[in-house]
Write a protein that holds these residues in place. Structure first.
Motif, PDB file in Angstrom:
ATOM      1  N   GLY A   5       0.770  -1.231   0.000  1.00  0.00           N
ATOM      2  CA  GLY A   5       0.000   0.000   0.000  1.00  0.00           C
ATOM      3  C   GLY A   5       0.800   1.279   0.000  1.00  0.00           C
ATOM      4  O   GLY A   5       0.224   2.366  -0.133  1.00  0.00           O
ATOM      5  N   VAL A   6       2.113   1.199   0.139  1.00  0.00           N
ATOM      6  CA  VAL A   6       2.963   2.387   0.236  1.00  0.00           C
ATOM      7  C   VAL A   6       3.806   2.517  -1.032  1.00  0.00           C
ATOM      8  O   VAL A   6       4.450   1.544  -1.461  1.00  0.00           O
ATOM      9  CB  VAL A   6       3.877   2.306   1.475  1.00  0.00           C
ATOM     10  N   ARG A   7       3.811   3.718  -1.605  1.00  0.00           N
ATOM     11  CA  ARG A   7       4.598   3.923  -2.817  1.00  0.00           C
ATOM     12  C   ARG A   7       6.089   3.864  -2.513  1.00  0.00           C
ATOM     13  O   ARG A   7       6.575   4.447  -1.545  1.00  0.00           O
ATOM     14  CB  ARG A   7       4.265   5.268  -3.461  1.00  0.00           C
ATOM     15  N   GLU A  21      -6.294  -2.531   1.236  1.00  0.00           N
ATOM     16  CA  GLU A  21      -6.651  -1.428   2.126  1.00  0.00           C
ATOM     17  C   GLU A  21      -6.063  -1.692   3.507  1.00  0.00           C
ATOM     18  O   GLU A  21      -5.812  -2.843   3.883  1.00  0.00           O
ATOM     19  CB  GLU A  21      -8.170  -1.298   2.226  1.00  0.00           C
ATOM     20  N   PHE A  22      -5.816  -0.617   4.246  1.00  0.00           N
ATOM     21  CA  PHE A  22      -5.382  -0.768   5.627  1.00  0.00           C
ATOM     22  C   PHE A  22      -6.578  -1.104   6.509  1.00  0.00           C
ATOM     23  O   PHE A  22      -7.702  -0.670   6.253  1.00  0.00           O
ATOM     24  CB  PHE A  22      -4.712   0.515   6.123  1.00  0.00           C
ATOM     25  N   ASP A  23      -6.335  -1.901   7.550  1.00  0.00           N
ATOM     26  CA  ASP A  23      -7.417  -2.243   8.463  1.00  0.00           C
ATOM     27  C   ASP A  23      -7.749  -1.041   9.346  1.00  0.00           C
ATOM     28  O   ASP A  23      -7.200   0.053   9.173  1.00  0.00           O
ATOM     29  CB  ASP A  23      -7.053  -3.480   9.275  1.00  0.00           C
ATOM     30  N   THR A  24      -8.635  -1.225  10.300  1.00  0.00           N
ATOM     31  CA  THR A  24      -9.104  -0.111  11.114  1.00  0.00           C
ATOM     32  C   THR A  24      -8.010   0.494  11.992  1.00  0.00           C
ATOM     33  O   THR A  24      -8.116   1.637  12.426  1.00  0.00           O
ATOM     34  CB  THR A  24     -10.265  -0.563  12.015  1.00  0.00           C
ATOM     35  N   THR A  25      -6.923  -0.255  12.226  1.00  0.00           N
ATOM     36  CA  THR A  25      -5.810   0.294  13.009  1.00  0.00           C
ATOM     37  C   THR A  25      -4.916   1.191  12.168  1.00  0.00           C
ATOM     38  O   THR A  25      -4.114   1.947  12.697  1.00  0.00           O
ATOM     39  CB  THR A  25      -4.949  -0.834  13.595  1.00  0.00           C
ATOM     40  N   GLY A  26      -5.034   1.065  10.832  1.00  0.00           N
ATOM     41  CA  GLY A  26      -4.170   1.836   9.947  1.00  0.00           C
ATOM     42  C   GLY A  26      -2.786   1.257   9.789  1.00  0.00           C
ATOM     43  O   GLY A  26      -1.916   1.869   9.166  1.00  0.00           O
ATOM     44  N   LEU A  27      -2.560   0.068  10.354  1.00  0.00           N
ATOM     45  CA  LEU A  27      -1.232  -0.545  10.328  1.00  0.00           C
ATOM     46  C   LEU A  27      -1.119  -1.694   9.333  1.00  0.00           C
ATOM     47  O   LEU A  27      -0.068  -1.875   8.713  1.00  0.00           O
ATOM     48  CB  LEU A  27      -0.862  -1.062  11.722  1.00  0.00           C
ATOM     49  N   TYR A  28      -2.177  -2.476   9.183  1.00  0.00           N
ATOM     50  CA  TYR A  28      -2.062  -3.746   8.480  1.00  0.00           C
ATOM     51  C   TYR A  28      -2.741  -3.689   7.117  1.00  0.00           C
ATOM     52  O   TYR A  28      -3.945  -3.423   6.999  1.00  0.00           O
ATOM     53  CB  TYR A  28      -2.645  -4.870   9.338  1.00  0.00           C
ATOM     54  N   TRP A  29      -1.963  -3.930   6.088  1.00  0.00           N
ATOM     55  CA  TRP A  29      -2.453  -3.895   4.711  1.00  0.00           C
ATOM     56  C   TRP A  29      -3.115  -5.237   4.386  1.00  0.00           C
ATOM     57  O   TRP A  29      -2.517  -6.293   4.551  1.00  0.00           O
ATOM     58  CB  TRP A  29      -1.293  -3.634   3.759  1.00  0.00           C
ATOM     59  N   THR A  30      -4.351  -5.181   3.930  1.00  0.00           N
ATOM     60  CA  THR A  30      -5.132  -6.380   3.687  1.00  0.00           C
ATOM     61  C   THR A  30      -5.715  -6.353   2.276  1.00  0.00           C
ATOM     62  O   THR A  30      -5.929  -5.283   1.697  1.00  0.00           O
ATOM     63  CB  THR A  30      -6.285  -6.490   4.697  1.00  0.00           C
ATOM     64  N   PRO A  31      -6.001  -7.520   1.686  1.00  0.00           N
ATOM     65  CA  PRO A  31      -6.535  -7.550   0.326  1.00  0.00           C
ATOM     66  C   PRO A  31      -7.990  -7.130   0.271  1.00  0.00           C
ATOM     67  O   PRO A  31      -8.758  -7.352   1.210  1.00  0.00           O
ATOM     68  CB  PRO A  31      -6.371  -9.014  -0.082  1.00  0.00           C
TER      69      PRO A  31
END
Length: 237
Positions: A139-141, A203-213
Protein backbone atom coordinates in the motif's frame (compact mmCIF):
# COMPACT_ATOMS: atom_id res chain seq x y z
CA UNK A 1 1.28 -29.10 -10.11
CA UNK A 2 -0.07 -26.28 -7.96
CA UNK A 3 -1.77 -26.29 -4.60
CA UNK A 4 -4.32 -23.93 -3.06
CA UNK A 5 -2.94 -22.62 0.20
CA UNK A 6 -3.11 -19.65 2.51
CA UNK A 7 -0.42 -17.15 1.64
CA UNK A 8 0.68 -16.46 5.19
CA UNK A 9 1.91 -13.40 6.98
CA UNK A 10 1.29 -10.51 4.61
CA UNK A 11 3.61 -7.84 5.95
CA UNK A 12 2.23 -4.69 7.51
CA UNK A 13 3.78 -1.24 7.68
CA UNK A 14 5.09 -2.20 11.11
CA UNK A 15 6.61 -5.44 9.86
CA UNK A 16 4.19 -7.59 11.89
CA UNK A 17 2.79 -10.60 10.01
CA UNK A 18 -0.93 -10.99 10.57
CA UNK A 19 -2.78 -11.20 7.26
CA UNK A 20 -3.81 -14.38 5.47
CA UNK A 21 -4.49 -14.33 1.71
CA UNK A 22 -6.51 -17.33 0.59
CA UNK A 23 -6.06 -19.54 -2.49
CA UNK A 24 -2.41 -18.89 -3.21
CA UNK A 25 -0.66 -21.00 -5.85
CA UNK A 26 2.53 -22.74 -4.73
CA UNK A 27 5.29 -22.62 -7.36
CA UNK A 28 8.26 -24.96 -7.05
CA UNK A 29 11.34 -23.58 -8.80
CA UNK A 30 12.92 -27.05 -8.94
CA UNK A 31 10.02 -28.24 -11.11
CA UNK A 32 10.01 -25.18 -13.41
CA UNK A 33 6.36 -24.45 -12.59
CA UNK A 34 4.60 -21.43 -14.05
CA UNK A 35 1.36 -20.31 -15.70
CA UNK A 36 1.13 -18.89 -19.21
CA UNK A 37 -1.47 -17.45 -21.57
CA UNK A 38 -1.25 -16.01 -25.08
CA UNK A 39 -3.99 -13.47 -25.95
CA UNK A 40 -5.78 -13.92 -29.27
CA UNK A 41 -5.14 -10.32 -30.25
CA UNK A 42 -3.61 -7.00 -29.20
CA UNK A 43 -4.77 -5.29 -26.04
CA UNK A 44 -6.07 -1.79 -25.41
CA UNK A 45 -2.86 0.07 -24.67
CA UNK A 46 0.91 -0.09 -25.13
CA UNK A 47 1.35 2.88 -22.76
CA UNK A 48 -1.02 2.42 -19.81
CA UNK A 49 -1.32 -0.57 -17.45
CA UNK A 50 -1.55 -1.83 -13.87
CA UNK A 51 -0.51 -5.17 -12.44
CA UNK A 52 -0.88 -6.48 -8.91
CA UNK A 53 -0.18 -9.64 -6.94
CA UNK A 54 0.56 -10.97 -3.48
CA UNK A 55 3.79 -12.93 -3.33
CA UNK A 56 5.67 -14.84 -0.64
CA UNK A 57 9.20 -16.01 -1.36
CA UNK A 58 10.44 -19.53 -0.77
CA UNK A 59 14.18 -19.44 -1.36
CA UNK A 60 16.00 -16.21 -0.53
CA UNK A 61 19.05 -15.07 -2.51
CA UNK A 62 17.99 -16.68 -5.80
CA UNK A 63 16.70 -15.09 -9.00
CA UNK A 64 13.10 -16.15 -9.69
CA UNK A 65 10.41 -14.48 -11.72
CA UNK A 66 7.90 -12.80 -9.44
CA UNK A 67 4.80 -11.89 -11.35
CA UNK A 68 4.10 -11.20 -15.04
CA UNK A 69 5.96 -11.06 -18.35
CA UNK A 70 4.97 -10.44 -21.99
CA UNK A 71 6.76 -10.53 -25.33
CA UNK A 72 10.20 -11.86 -26.05
CA UNK A 73 12.79 -9.07 -25.97
CA UNK A 74 15.72 -11.29 -26.85
CA UNK A 75 14.00 -12.35 -30.05
CA UNK A 76 13.44 -8.77 -31.17
CA UNK A 77 10.06 -8.15 -29.55
CA UNK A 78 8.97 -6.05 -26.60
CA UNK A 79 8.76 -7.25 -23.03
CA UNK A 80 7.96 -6.43 -19.44
CA UNK A 81 8.71 -8.33 -16.28
CA UNK A 82 9.31 -8.19 -12.56
CA UNK A 83 11.37 -10.38 -10.28
CA UNK A 84 13.52 -10.51 -7.15
CA UNK A 85 17.23 -10.15 -7.82
CA UNK A 86 19.95 -12.38 -6.37
CA UNK A 87 20.65 -9.66 -3.77
CA UNK A 88 16.94 -9.70 -2.79
CA UNK A 89 15.83 -6.41 -4.32
CA UNK A 90 12.74 -6.08 -6.48
CA UNK A 91 13.25 -5.24 -10.13
CA UNK A 92 10.74 -4.19 -12.78
CA UNK A 93 11.55 -3.58 -16.44
CA UNK A 94 9.83 -2.68 -19.68
CA UNK A 95 11.78 -3.07 -22.90
CA UNK A 96 11.56 -2.73 -26.66
CA UNK A 97 13.89 -4.25 -29.24
CA UNK A 98 16.05 -1.12 -29.11
CA UNK A 99 16.65 -1.28 -25.35
CA UNK A 100 15.08 -0.45 -22.01
CA UNK A 101 11.87 1.56 -22.05
CA UNK A 102 11.97 1.80 -18.27
CA UNK A 103 13.51 0.04 -15.31
CA UNK A 104 13.21 0.35 -11.52
CA UNK A 105 15.25 -1.53 -8.91
CA UNK A 106 14.46 -0.98 -5.25
CA UNK A 107 16.92 -0.29 -2.49
CA UNK A 108 14.50 -2.15 -0.20
CA UNK A 109 15.39 -5.77 0.45
CA UNK A 110 12.82 -8.58 0.45
CA UNK A 111 14.41 -11.20 2.69
CA UNK A 112 11.68 -12.01 5.16
CA UNK A 113 9.27 -14.91 5.07
CA UNK A 114 6.27 -12.56 5.10
CA UNK A 115 4.12 -11.98 2.04
CA UNK A 116 4.22 -8.76 0.07
CA UNK A 117 1.55 -7.06 -1.99
CA UNK A 118 3.20 -5.52 -5.04
CA UNK A 119 1.47 -3.16 -7.47
CA UNK A 120 3.11 -1.75 -10.60
CA UNK A 121 1.47 1.16 -12.42
CA UNK A 122 2.57 2.45 -15.80
CA UNK A 123 1.40 5.48 -17.76
CA UNK A 124 3.95 6.77 -20.23
CA UNK A 125 1.54 9.53 -21.29
CA UNK A 126 2.09 11.23 -17.91
CA UNK A 127 3.89 14.57 -18.18
CA UNK A 128 5.90 13.83 -15.00
CA UNK A 129 8.70 11.36 -15.76
CA UNK A 130 8.82 9.80 -12.29
CA UNK A 131 5.07 9.13 -12.40
CA UNK A 132 5.27 7.10 -15.62
CA UNK A 133 6.31 4.03 -13.62
CA UNK A 134 5.28 3.52 -10.00
CA UNK A 135 5.70 0.64 -7.55
CA UNK A 136 3.68 0.12 -4.37
CA UNK A 137 4.55 -2.40 -1.66
CA UNK A 138 1.89 -3.13 0.97
CA UNK A 139 0.00 0.00 0.00
CA UNK A 140 2.96 2.39 0.24
CA UNK A 141 4.60 3.92 -2.82
CA UNK A 142 8.28 3.04 -3.20
CA UNK A 143 10.42 6.14 -3.76
CA UNK A 144 13.95 4.85 -3.11
CA UNK A 145 15.64 3.04 -6.01
CA UNK A 146 19.18 1.84 -6.56
CA UNK A 147 18.50 2.21 -10.28
CA UNK A 148 15.71 4.17 -11.99
CA UNK A 149 15.13 4.63 -15.72
CA UNK A 150 11.81 6.22 -16.64
CA UNK A 151 10.18 5.95 -20.06
CA UNK A 152 10.11 8.83 -22.48
CA UNK A 153 6.69 10.44 -22.69
CA UNK A 154 4.28 8.34 -24.79
CA UNK A 155 6.84 5.55 -25.19
CA UNK A 156 5.40 2.14 -26.06
CA UNK A 157 6.07 -0.85 -23.82
CA UNK A 158 5.70 -4.61 -24.01
CA UNK A 159 2.21 -4.32 -22.55
CA UNK A 160 -0.81 -4.66 -24.80
CA UNK A 161 0.75 -7.09 -27.24
CA UNK A 162 -0.71 -10.35 -28.50
CA UNK A 163 2.20 -12.25 -26.99
CA UNK A 164 2.66 -14.71 -24.18
CA UNK A 165 2.07 -13.60 -20.60
CA UNK A 166 3.36 -15.62 -17.69
CA UNK A 167 2.83 -15.80 -13.95
CA UNK A 168 5.69 -17.32 -11.99
CA UNK A 169 8.46 -17.04 -14.60
CA UNK A 170 10.26 -14.67 -16.95
CA UNK A 171 9.89 -15.44 -20.65
CA UNK A 172 13.10 -15.15 -22.70
CA UNK A 173 14.38 -16.54 -25.98
CA UNK A 174 11.11 -18.32 -26.61
CA UNK A 175 11.05 -20.20 -23.30
CA UNK A 176 10.49 -19.62 -19.60
CA UNK A 177 13.33 -18.96 -17.17
CA UNK A 178 13.95 -17.48 -13.70
CA UNK A 179 11.13 -19.36 -12.03
CA UNK A 180 9.36 -18.19 -8.91
CA UNK A 181 9.88 -20.24 -5.76
CA UNK A 182 7.09 -19.68 -3.30
CA UNK A 183 3.49 -18.49 -3.36
CA UNK A 184 1.57 -16.12 -5.65
CA UNK A 185 -2.01 -15.04 -5.07
CA UNK A 186 -4.50 -12.52 -6.47
CA UNK A 187 -2.63 -11.84 -9.73
CA UNK A 188 -4.31 -8.98 -11.62
CA UNK A 189 -3.56 -7.19 -14.89
CA UNK A 190 -5.51 -4.11 -16.00
CA UNK A 191 -5.08 -3.48 -19.73
CA UNK A 192 -5.32 0.24 -20.52
CA UNK A 193 -5.87 1.47 -16.93
CA UNK A 194 -3.30 3.20 -14.71
CA UNK A 195 -4.47 3.01 -11.10
CA UNK A 196 -3.94 6.10 -8.97
CA UNK A 197 -2.47 3.99 -6.15
CA UNK A 198 -2.76 0.49 -4.62
CA UNK A 199 -6.15 0.99 -2.95
CA UNK A 200 -8.07 -0.72 -5.76
CA UNK A 201 -6.46 -3.98 -4.63
CA UNK A 202 -5.90 -3.58 -0.89
CA UNK A 203 -6.65 -1.43 2.13
CA UNK A 204 -5.38 -0.77 5.63
CA UNK A 205 -7.42 -2.24 8.46
CA UNK A 206 -9.10 -0.11 11.11
CA UNK A 207 -5.81 0.29 13.01
CA UNK A 208 -4.17 1.84 9.95
CA UNK A 209 -1.23 -0.55 10.33
CA UNK A 210 -2.06 -3.75 8.48
CA UNK A 211 -2.45 -3.90 4.71
CA UNK A 212 -5.13 -6.38 3.69
CA UNK A 213 -6.54 -7.55 0.33
CA UNK A 214 -9.78 -6.22 -1.11
CA UNK A 215 -12.59 -8.73 -1.57
CA UNK A 216 -12.84 -10.82 -4.70
CA UNK A 217 -16.07 -8.98 -5.51
CA UNK A 218 -14.29 -5.62 -5.40
CA UNK A 219 -11.48 -6.86 -7.64
CA UNK A 220 -13.93 -8.27 -10.19
CA UNK A 221 -15.61 -4.86 -10.42
CA UNK A 222 -12.43 -3.25 -11.82
CA UNK A 223 -12.00 -2.34 -15.48
CA UNK A 224 -9.78 -5.05 -16.97
CA UNK A 225 -9.75 -4.04 -20.63
CA UNK A 226 -9.42 -6.42 -23.56
CA UNK A 227 -6.55 -8.55 -22.25
CA UNK A 228 -6.76 -7.90 -18.54
CA UNK A 229 -7.29 -10.75 -16.09
CA UNK A 230 -7.78 -11.74 -12.47
CA UNK A 231 -6.54 -15.06 -11.09
CA UNK A 232 -8.35 -15.75 -7.84
CA UNK A 233 -7.14 -19.40 -7.90
CA UNK A 234 -10.48 -20.71 -6.65
CA UNK A 235 -10.61 -23.24 -9.50
CA UNK A 236 -7.93 -24.86 -11.68
CA UNK A 237 -5.18 -23.27 -9.58
Amino acid sequence: MFQNNLLMGAASASGVSLVEVENSALFNKANSEFLSWTPSGAGDSRTTFTQSCWVQRGNIGVNPGASLQAGDYNNGGSAFGCYFTTDDKFNFYAANAGGWTGRLTTTQLFRGTAAYHIVIVGDTTNSTASDRLRIYVNGVRVTAFSSAVYPAQNATTGYGQASVQTVGAIYSLGSAAYYQDGYISEAVYLDGTASTDATEFGEFDTTGLYWTPKSSTAIKALTFGTNGFYLDNTTNA
